[in-house]
Scaffold this motif. Structure first.
Motif, PDB file in Angstrom:
ATOM      1  N   TRP A 178       0.832  -1.199   0.000  1.00 18.43           N
ATOM      2  CA  TRP A 178       0.000   0.000   0.000  1.00 18.43           C
ATOM      3  C   TRP A 178       0.869   1.252   0.000  1.00 18.43           C
ATOM      4  N   GLY A 179       1.891   1.284   0.847  1.00 16.99           N
ATOM      5  CA  GLY A 179       2.770   2.448   0.919  1.00 16.99           C
ATOM      6  C   GLY A 179       3.495   2.716  -0.384  1.00 16.99           C
ATOM      7  N   SER A 180       3.938   1.659  -1.032  1.00 18.39           N
ATOM      8  CA  SER A 180       4.610   1.825  -2.328  1.00 18.39           C
ATOM      9  C   SER A 180       3.645   2.324  -3.388  1.00 18.39           C
ATOM     10  N   SER A 181       2.428   1.860  -3.334  1.00 19.83           N
ATOM     11  CA  SER A 181       1.428   2.297  -4.315  1.00 19.83           C
ATOM     12  C   SER A 181       1.061   3.765  -4.130  1.00 19.83           C
TER      13      SER A 181
ATOM     14  N   GLY B  74       4.870   6.131  -5.949  1.00 18.30           N
ATOM     15  CA  GLY B  74       4.490   6.364  -7.330  1.00 18.30           C
ATOM     16  C   GLY B  74       4.017   5.156  -8.105  1.00 18.30           C
ATOM     17  N   TRP B  75       3.889   4.016  -7.443  1.00 17.13           N
ATOM     18  CA  TRP B  75       3.416   2.833  -8.161  1.00 17.13           C
ATOM     19  C   TRP B  75       1.991   3.043  -8.663  1.00 17.13           C
ATOM     20  N   GLY B  76       1.171   3.703  -7.880  1.00 13.52           N
ATOM     21  CA  GLY B  76      -0.209   3.965  -8.282  1.00 13.52           C
ATOM     22  C   GLY B  76      -0.282   4.882  -9.489  1.00 13.52           C
ATOM     23  N   LEU B  77       0.531   5.933  -9.490  1.00 13.47           N
ATOM     24  CA  LEU B  77       0.561   6.835 -10.645  1.00 13.47           C
ATOM     25  C   LEU B  77       1.017   6.100 -11.896  1.00 13.47           C
TER      26      LEU B  77
ATOM     27  N   ALA C 105      -0.189   6.447 -16.156  1.00 16.63           N
ATOM     28  CA  ALA C 105       0.911   6.494 -17.130  1.00 16.63           C
ATOM     29  C   ALA C 105       0.358   6.516 -18.554  1.00 16.63           C
ATOM     30  N   GLY C 106       0.991   7.301 -19.371  1.00 17.68           N
ATOM     31  CA  GLY C 106       0.657   7.336 -20.788  1.00 17.68           C
ATOM     32  C   GLY C 106      -0.565   8.168 -21.108  1.00 17.68           C
TER      33      GLY C 106
ATOM     34  N   CYS D 262      -5.512  13.321 -13.556  1.00 16.61           N
ATOM     35  CA  CYS D 262      -5.500  11.924 -13.123  1.00 16.61           C
ATOM     36  C   CYS D 262      -4.792  11.798 -11.781  1.00 16.61           C
ATOM     37  N   SER D 263      -3.694  12.516 -11.646  1.00 19.00           N
ATOM     38  CA  SER D 263      -2.939  12.498 -10.397  1.00 19.00           C
ATOM     39  C   SER D 263      -3.775  13.049  -9.250  1.00 19.00           C
ATOM     40  N   GLN D 264      -4.521  14.100  -9.511  1.00 18.73           N
ATOM     41  CA  GLN D 264      -5.366  14.685  -8.475  1.00 18.73           C
ATOM     42  C   GLN D 264      -6.485  13.723  -8.086  1.00 18.73           C
ATOM     43  N   ARG D 265      -7.125  13.088  -9.055  1.00 21.44           N
ATOM     44  CA  ARG D 265      -8.186  12.119  -8.752  1.00 21.44           C
ATOM     45  C   ARG D 265      -7.635  10.916  -7.991  1.00 21.44           C
ATOM     46  N   LEU D 266      -6.437  10.474  -8.354  1.00 19.38           N
ATOM     47  CA  LEU D 266      -5.811   9.364  -7.646  1.00 19.38           C
ATOM     48  C   LEU D 266      -5.456   9.763  -6.214  1.00 19.38           C
ATOM     49  N   GLY D 267      -5.147  11.023  -5.996  1.00 24.17           N
ATOM     50  CA  GLY D 267      -4.901  11.511  -4.644  1.00 24.17           C
ATOM     51  C   GLY D 267      -6.143  11.410  -3.764  1.00 24.17           C
ATOM     52  N   VAL D 268      -7.301  11.673  -4.336  1.00 25.09           N
ATOM     53  CA  VAL D 268      -8.555  11.535  -3.587  1.00 25.09           C
ATOM     54  C   VAL D 268      -8.797  10.072  -3.248  1.00 25.09           C
TER      55      VAL D 268
END
Length: 108
Positions: free
Chosen positions: A21-24, A28-31, A36-37, A44-50
């Motif tokens: 979980w911490g790595s994701s 940056g594993w989640g990003l 990616a691409g 996308c980064s902002q939505r993933l932050g939520v």
């Protein structure tokens, strides 16, 4: 029939799920997996932050259950209470990972 297991096994499982979980979330594993691409990387980064924040609520619960299983005296002395707390912690880690994965798929 009573099934006995070493308390080290769920602890190791909890630590490994915490590392995943911490790595994701923080490494940056989640990003990389979900954003990616894409041309719309900032959004996308902002939505993933939520999604990571929502998942983080379950991660905090998991940490509290795992640490509580080892630190609370009545839990250390009672194998059934220890198993319940560790089980709740593992279930919370799986839920945190699931929220992160499903949320990441929706972010895409």
């Amino acid at each position: 029939m009573q099934l006995r297991f070493s308390p080290v096994l769920p602890t190791i499982a909890s630590v490994l799920l915490a590392a995943l979980w911490g790595s994701s979330v923080f490494a940056g594993w989640g990003l990389e997996a979900f954003c990616a691409g894409g041309a719309d990387l900032p959004a996308c980064s902002q939505r993933l932050g939520v999604v990571s924040t929502a998942s983080g609520l379950f991660a905090v619960l998991a940490v509290c259950c795992t640490v509580g299983a080892w630190m609370i005296p009545w839990s250390r002395n009672d194998p059934q209470a220890f198993a319940r707390l560790m089980g709740a912690g593992l279930l919370a880690w799986v839920t945190a990972e699931g929220v992160l994965f499903l949320g990441g798929m929706l972010v895409r």
